[in-house]
Write a protein that holds these residues in place. Structure first.
Motif, PDB file in Angstrom:
ATOM      1  N   VAL A 185       0.832  -1.204   0.000  1.00 19.14           N
ATOM      2  CA  VAL A 185       0.000   0.000   0.000  1.00 19.14           C
ATOM      3  C   VAL A 185       0.865   1.252   0.000  1.00 19.14           C
ATOM      4  O   VAL A 185       2.007   1.242   0.443  1.00 19.14           O
ATOM      5  CB  VAL A 185      -0.974   0.048   1.211  1.00 19.14           C
ATOM      6  CG1 VAL A 185      -1.960  -1.085   1.182  1.00 19.14           C
ATOM      7  CG2 VAL A 185      -0.240   0.084   2.521  1.00 19.14           C
ATOM      8  N   ARG A 186       0.282   2.314  -0.537  1.00 14.02           N
ATOM      9  CA  ARG A 186       0.888   3.646  -0.481  1.00 14.02           C
ATOM     10  C   ARG A 186       0.098   4.443   0.549  1.00 14.02           C
ATOM     11  O   ARG A 186      -1.134   4.455   0.522  1.00 14.02           O
ATOM     12  CB  ARG A 186       0.809   4.332  -1.843  1.00 14.02           C
ATOM     13  CG  ARG A 186       1.274   5.797  -1.815  1.00 14.02           C
ATOM     14  CD  ARG A 186       1.264   6.424  -3.198  1.00 14.02           C
ATOM     15  NE  ARG A 186       2.233   5.732  -4.036  1.00 14.02           N
ATOM     16  CZ  ARG A 186       1.920   5.077  -5.154  1.00 14.02           C
ATOM     17  NH1 ARG A 186       0.668   5.022  -5.578  1.00 14.02           N
ATOM     18  NH2 ARG A 186       2.852   4.480  -5.856  1.00 14.02           N
ATOM     19  N   LEU A 187       0.805   5.096   1.459  1.00 10.96           N
ATOM     20  CA  LEU A 187       0.171   5.905   2.505  1.00 10.96           C
ATOM     21  C   LEU A 187       0.523   7.364   2.260  1.00 10.96           C
ATOM     22  O   LEU A 187       1.704   7.727   2.228  1.00 10.96           O
ATOM     23  CB  LEU A 187       0.662   5.458   3.881  1.00 10.96           C
ATOM     24  CG  LEU A 187       0.116   6.189   5.097  1.00 10.96           C
ATOM     25  CD1 LEU A 187      -1.407   6.065   5.179  1.00 10.96           C
ATOM     26  CD2 LEU A 187       0.763   5.663   6.376  1.00 10.96           C
ATOM     27  N   GLN A 193       4.693   9.504  11.539  1.00 11.90           N
ATOM     28  CA  GLN A 193       4.180   8.391  10.757  1.00 11.90           C
ATOM     29  C   GLN A 193       4.236   7.075  11.524  1.00 11.90           C
ATOM     30  O   GLN A 193       3.354   6.238  11.387  1.00 11.90           O
ATOM     31  CB  GLN A 193       4.957   8.252   9.445  1.00 11.90           C
ATOM     32  CG  GLN A 193       4.635   9.324   8.429  1.00 11.90           C
ATOM     33  CD  GLN A 193       3.222   9.250   7.942  1.00 11.90           C
ATOM     34  OE1 GLN A 193       2.343   9.957   8.431  1.00 11.90           O
ATOM     35  NE2 GLN A 193       2.968   8.423   6.962  1.00 11.90           N
ATOM     36  N   LYS A 200       1.073   4.758  11.827  1.00 14.76           N
ATOM     37  CA  LYS A 200       1.051   3.410  11.242  1.00 14.76           C
ATOM     38  C   LYS A 200       0.819   2.344  12.308  1.00 14.76           C
ATOM     39  O   LYS A 200       0.107   1.373  12.059  1.00 14.76           O
ATOM     40  CB  LYS A 200       2.343   3.135  10.474  1.00 14.76           C
ATOM     41  CG  LYS A 200       2.425   3.933   9.180  1.00 14.76           C
ATOM     42  CD  LYS A 200       3.535   3.471   8.261  1.00 14.76           C
ATOM     43  CE  LYS A 200       4.888   3.594   8.881  1.00 14.76           C
ATOM     44  NZ  LYS A 200       5.979   3.285   7.933  1.00 14.76           N
ATOM     45  N   TRP A 238      -4.414  -2.909   7.922  1.00 18.01           N
ATOM     46  CA  TRP A 238      -3.582  -3.915   7.281  1.00 18.01           C
ATOM     47  C   TRP A 238      -3.081  -4.849   8.350  1.00 18.01           C
ATOM     48  O   TRP A 238      -3.258  -4.590   9.534  1.00 18.01           O
ATOM     49  CB  TRP A 238      -2.411  -3.277   6.523  1.00 18.01           C
ATOM     50  CG  TRP A 238      -1.762  -2.162   7.285  1.00 18.01           C
ATOM     51  CD1 TRP A 238      -1.069  -2.261   8.464  1.00 18.01           C
ATOM     52  CD2 TRP A 238      -1.772  -0.774   6.970  1.00 18.01           C
ATOM     53  NE1 TRP A 238      -0.642  -1.029   8.889  1.00 18.01           N
ATOM     54  CE2 TRP A 238      -1.056  -0.093   7.984  1.00 18.01           C
ATOM     55  CE3 TRP A 238      -2.296  -0.022   5.922  1.00 18.01           C
ATOM     56  CZ2 TRP A 238      -0.858   1.284   7.976  1.00 18.01           C
ATOM     57  CZ3 TRP A 238      -2.095   1.343   5.931  1.00 18.01           C
ATOM     58  CH2 TRP A 238      -1.390   1.974   6.941  1.00 18.01           C
ATOM     59  N   ASP A 290       2.415  -3.143   9.269  1.00 19.34           N
ATOM     60  CA  ASP A 290       2.762  -1.866   8.638  1.00 19.34           C
ATOM     61  C   ASP A 290       3.939  -1.982   7.671  1.00 19.34           C
ATOM     62  O   ASP A 290       4.256  -1.033   6.960  1.00 19.34           O
ATOM     63  CB  ASP A 290       2.949  -0.745   9.656  1.00 19.34           C
ATOM     64  CG  ASP A 290       4.064  -0.976  10.651  1.00 19.34           C
ATOM     65  OD1 ASP A 290       4.844  -1.931  10.475  1.00 19.34           O
ATOM     66  OD2 ASP A 290       4.163  -0.193  11.603  1.00 19.34           O
ATOM     67  N   GLN A 330       3.633  -3.563   5.082  1.00 18.14           N
ATOM     68  CA  GLN A 330       2.937  -3.510   3.798  1.00 18.14           C
ATOM     69  C   GLN A 330       2.991  -2.114   3.188  1.00 18.14           C
ATOM     70  O   GLN A 330       2.771  -1.957   1.992  1.00 18.14           O
ATOM     71  CB  GLN A 330       1.469  -3.924   3.967  1.00 18.14           C
ATOM     72  CG  GLN A 330       1.271  -5.382   4.296  1.00 18.14           C
ATOM     73  CD  GLN A 330      -0.185  -5.673   4.604  1.00 18.14           C
ATOM     74  OE1 GLN A 330      -0.520  -6.049   5.710  1.00 18.14           O
ATOM     75  NE2 GLN A 330      -1.066  -5.481   3.632  1.00 18.14           N
ATOM     76  N   VAL A 331       3.273  -1.089   4.004  1.00 20.87           N
ATOM     77  CA  VAL A 331       3.382   0.271   3.491  1.00 20.87           C
ATOM     78  C   VAL A 331       4.731   0.376   2.781  1.00 20.87           C
ATOM     79  O   VAL A 331       5.774   0.490   3.414  1.00 20.87           O
ATOM     80  CB  VAL A 331       3.265   1.324   4.618  1.00 20.87           C
ATOM     81  CG1 VAL A 331       3.400   2.726   4.045  1.00 20.87           C
ATOM     82  CG2 VAL A 331       1.947   1.159   5.362  1.00 20.87           C
ATOM     83  N   GLU A 349       5.386   6.003   0.820  1.00 14.93           N
ATOM     84  CA  GLU A 349       4.818   7.018   1.708  1.00 14.93           C
ATOM     85  C   GLU A 349       5.069   8.413   1.161  1.00 14.93           C
ATOM     86  O   GLU A 349       6.162   8.697   0.680  1.00 14.93           O
ATOM     87  CB  GLU A 349       5.452   6.949   3.105  1.00 14.93           C
ATOM     88  CG  GLU A 349       5.030   5.756   3.907  1.00 14.93           C
ATOM     89  CD  GLU A 349       5.600   5.786   5.313  1.00 14.93           C
ATOM     90  OE1 GLU A 349       5.116   6.603   6.129  1.00 14.93           O
ATOM     91  OE2 GLU A 349       6.510   4.999   5.583  1.00 14.93           O
ATOM     92  N   VAL A 362      -4.998   5.936   1.632  1.00 18.24           N
ATOM     93  CA  VAL A 362      -4.347   4.641   1.504  1.00 18.24           C
ATOM     94  C   VAL A 362      -4.718   4.083   0.128  1.00 18.24           C
ATOM     95  O   VAL A 362      -5.907   4.043  -0.219  1.00 18.24           O
ATOM     96  CB  VAL A 362      -4.814   3.644   2.594  1.00 18.24           C
ATOM     97  CG1 VAL A 362      -4.068   2.330   2.482  1.00 18.24           C
ATOM     98  CG2 VAL A 362      -4.639   4.251   3.986  1.00 18.24           C
TER      99      VAL A 362
END
Length: 191
Positions: free
Chosen positions: A121-123, A150, A154, A163, A166, A168-169, A172, A188
């Motif tokens: 994922v992109r946060l 952050q 997260k 999720w 974290d 998975q991030v 960012e 997200v």
């Protein structure tokens, strides 16, 4: 029309007419804006649409976007304390950090997706601090550091079930501003 900066919600930029999406605080034309209380009805409508979509469990895991209207915490994950017990170091969270974590967690729970994001994922986060003597939309170049902000966010998002981990991030984008109306904008996206 007043000469006042405004956020455009699913409408268009007041300067150039570009279409907006969500809580757009910056436009490609350079326009910046803060959340005007006049837009409260539009913000509530935005929240209700996204909340209803999540409650019906029809969210396709492509993304999630929301705004947390609050004074962002300035205490960070880095402020854990150490005490020595029986000759061994023990780490603990001071009460101020525990309080900040609880407040942030409570705000995030309203936006928890029906199913945790899977895969990368992109946060994207925009931290909006009470402006005080600063200009609305001016970048904040003082502490706390964005990486420390952050980490706490997260951790709370992991605890809330956004999720499984974290880690998975994998992308960012973080910015911090002084703003007339403080809060945290979070987006997200799956990558």
């Amino acid at each position: 029309m007043e000469n006042k900066m405004r956020v455009f919600l699913d409408q268009e930029c007041p300067r150039c007419g570009n279409g907006g999406m969500g809580m757009t605080l910056r436009c490609s034309c350079g326009w910046t804006g803060g959340i005007d209380l006049v837009d409260q009805a539009a913000i509530l409508d935005f929240w209700e649409r996204h909340k209803a979509r999540n409650e019906k469990k029809k969210v396709i895991q492509m993304g999630l976007e929301f705004f947390l209207p609050m004074n962002p915490p300035t205490v960070t994950h880095q402020e854990k304390q150490v005490r020595v017990v029986n000759g061994k170091p023990r780490f603990y969270e001071p009460q101020e950090l525990k309080n900040a974590r609880a407040i942030l967690y409570d705000h995030l729970c309203r936006w928890k997706p029906a199913e945790p994001f899977s895969g990368g994922v992109r946060l994207i986060c925009k931290w909006l601090f009470p402006r005080g003597r600063h200009s609305d939309g001016e970048y904040r170049i003082t502490k706390p550091d964005t990486d420390n902000l952050q980490k706490l966010l997260k951790d709370c998002m992991t605890q809330a079930g956004f999720w499984k981990d974290d880690a998975q991030v994998c992308s960012e984008i973080v910015e911090k501003f002084w703003a007339e109306h403080p809060g945290i904008y979070v987006k997200v996206e799956t990558v």
